[in-house]
Design a protein around this motif. Structure first.
Motif, PDB file in Angstrom:
ATOM      1  N   TYR A 192    -128.874  18.142  32.477  1.00 63.94           N
ATOM      2  CA  TYR A 192    -130.209  18.686  32.254  1.00 63.94           C
ATOM      3  C   TYR A 192    -130.101  19.748  31.170  1.00 63.94           C
ATOM      4  CZ  TYR A 192    -134.627  21.101  32.847  1.00 63.94           C
ATOM      5  OH  TYR A 192    -135.858  21.676  32.610  1.00 63.94           O
ATOM      6  N   VAL A 193    -131.014  19.688  30.190  1.00 63.89           N
ATOM      7  CA  VAL A 193    -130.953  20.604  29.060  1.00 63.89           C
ATOM      8  C   VAL A 193    -131.709  21.887  29.426  1.00 63.89           C
ATOM      9  CG1 VAL A 193    -131.368  20.925  26.606  1.00 63.89           C
ATOM     10  CG2 VAL A 193    -130.890  18.623  27.502  1.00 63.89           C
ATOM     11  N   ILE A 194    -130.973  22.926  29.745  1.00 64.70           N
ATOM     12  CA  ILE A 194    -131.572  24.215  30.058  1.00 64.70           C
ATOM     13  C   ILE A 194    -132.200  24.829  28.809  1.00 64.70           C
ATOM     14  CG2 ILE A 194    -131.106  26.560  30.873  1.00 64.70           C
ATOM     15  CD1 ILE A 194    -128.740  25.409  32.458  1.00 64.70           C
ATOM     16  N   ARG A 195    -131.510  24.641  27.695  1.00 65.85           N
ATOM     17  CA  ARG A 195    -131.962  25.280  26.454  1.00 65.85           C
ATOM     18  C   ARG A 195    -131.330  24.571  25.258  1.00 65.85           C
ATOM     19  NH1 ARG A 195    -129.786  29.466  27.661  1.00 65.85           N
ATOM     20  NH2 ARG A 195    -127.830  29.296  26.510  1.00 65.85           N
ATOM     21  N   GLY A 196    -132.090  24.454  24.161  1.00 63.42           N
ATOM     22  CA  GLY A 196    -131.532  23.989  22.903  1.00 63.42           C
ATOM     23  C   GLY A 196    -131.838  22.542  22.568  1.00 63.42           C
ATOM     24  N   HIS A 229    -120.830  16.565  22.938  1.00 68.54           N
ATOM     25  CA  HIS A 229    -122.128  17.221  22.854  1.00 68.54           C
ATOM     26  C   HIS A 229    -122.156  18.134  21.631  1.00 68.54           C
ATOM     27  CE1 HIS A 229    -122.320  15.936  27.087  1.00 68.54           C
ATOM     28  NE2 HIS A 229    -121.139  16.517  27.222  1.00 68.54           N
ATOM     29  N   GLU A 230    -123.186  18.007  20.826  1.00 66.67           N
ATOM     30  CA  GLU A 230    -123.316  18.809  19.609  1.00 66.67           C
ATOM     31  C   GLU A 230    -124.679  19.499  19.612  1.00 66.67           C
ATOM     32  OE1 GLU A 230    -122.762  18.362  14.749  1.00 66.67           O
ATOM     33  OE2 GLU A 230    -122.628  16.618  16.067  1.00 66.67           O
ATOM     34  N   CYS A 231    -124.676  20.788  19.308  1.00 64.40           N
ATOM     35  CA  CYS A 231    -125.915  21.569  19.277  1.00 64.40           C
ATOM     36  C   CYS A 231    -126.395  21.728  17.844  1.00 64.40           C
ATOM     37  CB  CYS A 231    -125.689  22.943  19.904  1.00 64.40           C
ATOM     38  SG  CYS A 231    -127.121  24.038  19.781  1.00 64.40           S
ATOM     39  N   SER A 232    -127.664  21.389  17.599  1.00 63.99           N
ATOM     40  CA  SER A 232    -128.254  21.525  16.265  1.00 63.99           C
ATOM     41  C   SER A 232    -129.248  22.674  16.189  1.00 63.99           C
ATOM     42  CB  SER A 232    -128.946  20.216  15.864  1.00 63.99           C
ATOM     43  OG  SER A 232    -129.935  19.861  16.818  1.00 63.99           O
ATOM     44  N   ALA A 233    -129.770  23.123  17.337  1.00 67.33           N
ATOM     45  CA  ALA A 233    -130.749  24.211  17.331  1.00 67.33           C
ATOM     46  C   ALA A 233    -130.841  24.808  18.729  1.00 67.33           C
ATOM     47  CB  ALA A 233    -132.123  23.704  16.898  1.00 67.33           C
ATOM     48  N   ALA A 234    -131.266  26.067  18.791  1.00 68.81           N
ATOM     49  CA  ALA A 234    -131.471  26.731  20.078  1.00 68.81           C
ATOM     50  C   ALA A 234    -132.511  27.823  19.915  1.00 68.81           C
ATOM     51  CB  ALA A 234    -130.168  27.307  20.603  1.00 68.81           C
ATOM     52  N   GLU A 235    -133.409  27.931  20.863  1.00 65.21           N
ATOM     53  CA  GLU A 235    -134.477  28.914  20.786  1.00 65.21           C
ATOM     54  C   GLU A 235    -134.027  30.306  21.201  1.00 65.21           C
ATOM     55  OE1 GLU A 235    -135.268  26.346  24.550  1.00 65.21           O
ATOM     56  OE2 GLU A 235    -134.261  26.193  22.609  1.00 65.21           O
ATOM     57  N   ALA A 236    -132.842  30.415  21.815  1.00 66.99           N
ATOM     58  CA  ALA A 236    -132.333  31.714  22.246  1.00 66.99           C
ATOM     59  C   ALA A 236    -130.832  31.633  22.499  1.00 66.99           C
ATOM     60  CB  ALA A 236    -133.053  32.170  23.518  1.00 66.99           C
ATOM     61  N   HIS A 237    -130.199  32.792  22.533  1.00 65.90           N
ATOM     62  CA  HIS A 237    -128.798  32.945  22.926  1.00 65.90           C
ATOM     63  C   HIS A 237    -127.813  32.178  22.041  1.00 65.90           C
ATOM     64  CE1 HIS A 237    -130.336  35.040  26.400  1.00 65.90           C
ATOM     65  NE2 HIS A 237    -131.009  33.978  26.797  1.00 65.90           N
ATOM     66  N   ALA A 272    -120.628  20.914  39.799  1.00 67.51           N
ATOM     67  CA  ALA A 272    -121.643  21.405  38.872  1.00 67.51           C
ATOM     68  C   ALA A 272    -121.011  22.383  37.888  1.00 67.51           C
ATOM     69  CB  ALA A 272    -122.776  22.089  39.637  1.00 67.51           C
ATOM     70  N   SER A 273    -121.476  22.340  36.666  1.00 66.80           N
ATOM     71  CA  SER A 273    -120.979  23.240  35.625  1.00 66.80           C
ATOM     72  C   SER A 273    -122.092  23.508  34.630  1.00 66.80           C
ATOM     73  CB  SER A 273    -119.784  22.620  34.870  1.00 66.80           C
ATOM     74  OG  SER A 273    -118.722  22.286  35.722  1.00 66.80           O
ATOM     75  N   TYR A 274    -121.931  24.589  33.878  1.00 64.90           N
ATOM     76  CA  TYR A 274    -122.726  24.798  32.669  1.00 64.90           C
ATOM     77  C   TYR A 274    -121.878  24.363  31.482  1.00 64.90           C
ATOM     78  CZ  TYR A 274    -125.575  28.061  35.492  1.00 64.90           C
ATOM     79  OH  TYR A 274    -126.368  28.641  36.449  1.00 64.90           O
ATOM     80  N   VAL A 275    -122.541  23.824  30.483  1.00 65.75           N
ATOM     81  CA  VAL A 275    -121.881  23.533  29.204  1.00 65.75           C
ATOM     82  C   VAL A 275    -122.613  24.342  28.143  1.00 65.75           C
ATOM     83  CG1 VAL A 275    -121.201  21.767  27.552  1.00 65.75           C
ATOM     84  CG2 VAL A 275    -121.313  21.198  30.001  1.00 65.75           C
ATOM     85  N   ARG A 276    -121.927  25.309  27.544  1.00 68.71           N
ATOM     86  CA  ARG A 276    -122.510  26.117  26.474  1.00 68.71           C
ATOM     87  C   ARG A 276    -121.986  25.610  25.137  1.00 68.71           C
ATOM     88  NH1 ARG A 276    -124.872  30.797  24.636  1.00 68.71           N
ATOM     89  NH2 ARG A 276    -123.741  31.985  23.038  1.00 68.71           N
ATOM     90  N   VAL A 277    -122.904  25.357  24.193  1.00 68.75           N
ATOM     91  CA  VAL A 277    -122.535  24.853  22.870  1.00 68.75           C
ATOM     92  C   VAL A 277    -123.261  25.691  21.818  1.00 68.75           C
ATOM     93  CG1 VAL A 277    -122.191  22.799  21.465  1.00 68.75           C
ATOM     94  CG2 VAL A 277    -122.622  22.548  23.921  1.00 68.75           C
ATOM     95  N   GLY A 286    -123.249   5.093  23.504  1.00 65.69           N
ATOM     96  CA  GLY A 286    -124.128   5.286  22.356  1.00 65.69           C
ATOM     97  C   GLY A 286    -124.440   6.757  22.146  1.00 65.69           C
ATOM     98  N   ARG A 287    -125.520   7.014  21.435  1.00 65.66           N
ATOM     99  CA  ARG A 287    -125.904   8.390  21.102  1.00 65.66           C
ATOM    100  C   ARG A 287    -127.315   8.669  21.610  1.00 65.66           C
ATOM    101  NH1 ARG A 287    -128.475  10.968  16.620  1.00 65.66           N
ATOM    102  NH2 ARG A 287    -127.682  13.089  16.223  1.00 65.66           N
ATOM    103  N   VAL A 288    -127.484   9.825  22.268  1.00 63.36           N
ATOM    104  CA  VAL A 288    -128.794  10.242  22.746  1.00 63.36           C
ATOM    105  C   VAL A 288    -129.081  11.632  22.197  1.00 63.36           C
ATOM    106  CG1 VAL A 288    -127.844  11.189  24.908  1.00 63.36           C
ATOM    107  CG2 VAL A 288    -130.263  10.579  24.771  1.00 63.36           C
ATOM    108  N   THR A 289    -130.299  11.841  21.693  1.00 62.08           N
ATOM    109  CA  THR A 289    -130.715  13.168  21.255  1.00 62.08           C
ATOM    110  C   THR A 289    -131.508  13.825  22.371  1.00 62.08           C
ATOM    111  OG1 THR A 289    -132.717  12.276  20.228  1.00 62.08           O
ATOM    112  CG2 THR A 289    -130.768  12.494  18.833  1.00 62.08           C
ATOM    113  N   TRP A 290    -131.403  15.141  22.468  1.00 62.99           N
ATOM    114  CA  TRP A 290    -132.046  15.853  23.565  1.00 62.99           C
ATOM    115  C   TRP A 290    -132.586  17.204  23.112  1.00 62.99           C
ATOM    116  CZ3 TRP A 290    -128.889  20.004  23.440  1.00 62.99           C
ATOM    117  CH2 TRP A 290    -127.521  19.815  23.239  1.00 62.99           C
ATOM    118  N   ASN A 291    -133.548  17.698  23.916  1.00 56.86           N
ATOM    119  CA  ASN A 291    -134.155  18.995  23.687  1.00 56.86           C
ATOM    120  C   ASN A 291    -134.403  19.672  25.029  1.00 56.86           C
ATOM    121  OD1 ASN A 291    -134.855  19.242  20.646  1.00 56.86           O
ATOM    122  ND2 ASN A 291    -135.530  17.162  21.185  1.00 56.86           N
ATOM    123  N   THR A 292    -134.801  20.923  24.981  1.00 54.02           N
ATOM    124  CA  THR A 292    -135.036  21.704  26.199  1.00 54.02           C
ATOM    125  C   THR A 292    -135.936  20.941  27.180  1.00 54.02           C
ATOM    126  OG1 THR A 292    -134.833  23.781  24.977  1.00 54.02           O
ATOM    127  CG2 THR A 292    -135.962  23.870  27.096  1.00 54.02           C
TER     128      THR A 292
END
Length: 410
Positions: free
Chosen positions: A143-147, A177-185, A120-125, A156-162
């Motif tokens: 699992y998307v904890i945030r963002g 993995h690419e981050c386009s938005a985040a509600e915090a941090h 198990a790991s966290y991935v921060r982007v 292929g390509r999958v889009t995801w949200n919190t």
């Protein structure tokens, strides 16, 4: 002379070789020969009474043999699985990176692992940045904890949200993995689990994709929980959660993948989920626990008393976005003393255990009822009398069709 051939092998010089056997007075002389030459090219071995003999070879094989007294070695003294927390603060600050939950030095893993079979790991982007991950695994779950963002790979390509969760099968390349938005941090956080430690232990690599890439959206998950919550009799349920399955396991284990198992579980305000246990290690993500800390927690321990309470429990306090380890076989209960619903997402290798019929999940009140009736259950798998009768009937039919195959039935 009888002759047989085995798959060609290559000598030190690169010459293709094959094996010939000749029968002489009950002994078989195996001679290594050039593929295009009938003359022996070297090593001669003798097989007698089922034993392969060659000076030095049998001694080398025997040097690895170990023999133990059964009672002393039936339960080897392996390092225990610890109760530890991977705090949320790790993915709430700092640069884009992977943050592993590596317990291999504590549990004796030969390679990075959180439990014997899983990592198990966290991935921060950070917003506007990307990072790649890679695992030699049959199953990877995110699992998307945030963002919000996207993941691109050979699948292929999958889009995801919190609150979304997606799984991918055997992947030869990287996942980006690419981050386009985040509600915090300032960035997204993913909870990443894969089964490479299991493959490392077996010394194998995945050969085929066992399932298709699969996405569970937060909206669909919550809608399903709400359906269960409002179903008749729901007010009597101790647990309101949903098991995550896959089309490829629908007729078998009904698990997230063939190795991974996951549950989105809710614990209502001012409520307790009574103890249960299972043989798989749980890597539990506290999806939500009301602040301040300490009002939502798990108690866990090896034994229960006559009332079904855990004896000398360890208390593991939930913090939103943190992961904690529940050891295999330990009884554990979830407690919510807050005024809002708490959520937890355990990840386990229970797909594998379910396939092996060894998960053996048990709920404390069921076990107490049996014990009070003078019974101690050997297995948690229930078989009704009718099911047993059907099994016997089918076994006899099979035995009649296959004379050399039977169930030992009278």
């Amino acid at each position: 002379m009888s002759t047989f051939h085995v798959a060609p092998v290559r000598s030190d010089s690169g010459t293709n070789l094959m094996t010939r056997a000749s029968s002489t007075s009950g002994l078989f002389a195996l001679e290594q020969m050039d593929k295009d030459d009938e003359e022996p090219r070297g090593l001669t071995h003798v097989v007698s009474d089922g034993m392969l003999c060659d000076k030095g070879i049998s001694e080398d094989w025997e040097s690895s043999a170990r023999i133990y007294e059964y009672g002393a070695a039936a339960n080897p003294d392996l390092p225990a699985i610890p109760v530890l927390v991977h705090p949320a603060s790790l993915h709430e600050a700092g640069p884009t990176r992977v943050i592993p939950f590596d317990l291999s030095s504590m549990i004796g893993g030969a390679a990075p692992c959180t439990s014997p079979n899983l990592m198990a790991s966290y991935v921060r982007v950070l917003v506007g940045e990307r990072i790649s991950t890679r695992a030699l695994a049959t199953s990877q779950a995110y699992y998307v904890i945030r963002g919000g963002g996207s993941t691109t790979s050979e699948h292929g390509r999958v889009t995801w949200n919190t609150g979304d969760l997606f799984v991918v099968p055997k992947t030869d390349g990287q996942l980006v993995h690419e981050c386009s938005a985040a509600e915090a941090h300032d960035g997204a956080a993913l909870y990443w689990i894969h089964d490479q430690p299991l493959l490392d232990y077996l010394g194998v690599a995945p050969a085929v994709a066992k399932f298709d890439p699969t996405l569970f959206t937060r909206q669909r998950l919550l809608e399903t929980v709400e359906e269960i919550r409002h179903a008749p009799g729901a007010e009597h349920k101790n647990r309101l959660g949903v098991l995550l399955g896959n089309a490829k396991t629908e007729e078998t284990t009904k698990t997230l993948t063939h190795t991974l198992w996951s549950l989105l579980n809710s614990i209502g305000p001012k409520s307790v989920q009574r103890p249960h246990r299972h043989n798989s290690v749980a890597l539990d993500l506290a999806v939500h626990a009301e602040w301040p800390a300490g009002r939502v927690y798990t108690l866990m321990g090896k034994e229960i008393d006559g009332n079904g309470d855990i004896i000398d429990p360890i208390k593991c306090v939930w913090a939103t976005g943190a992961v904690f380890v529940t050891p295999p076989g330990w009884w554990h209960s979830h407690h919510n003393e807050s005024d809002s619903t708490a959520w937890v997402l355990p990840m386990q290798d229970a797909g594998l255990y379910t396939h092996q019929r060894t998960l053996d999940i048990r709920f404390v009140d069921d076990e107490l009822a049996l014990h009070r009736g003078g019974r101690i259950r050997g297995s948690a798998f229930a078989v009704t009398n009718k099911q047993y009768t059907d099994i016997q009937t089918r076994a006899r039919e099979d035995a009649e069709e296959c004379p050399n195959f039977n169930y030992g039935l009278a």
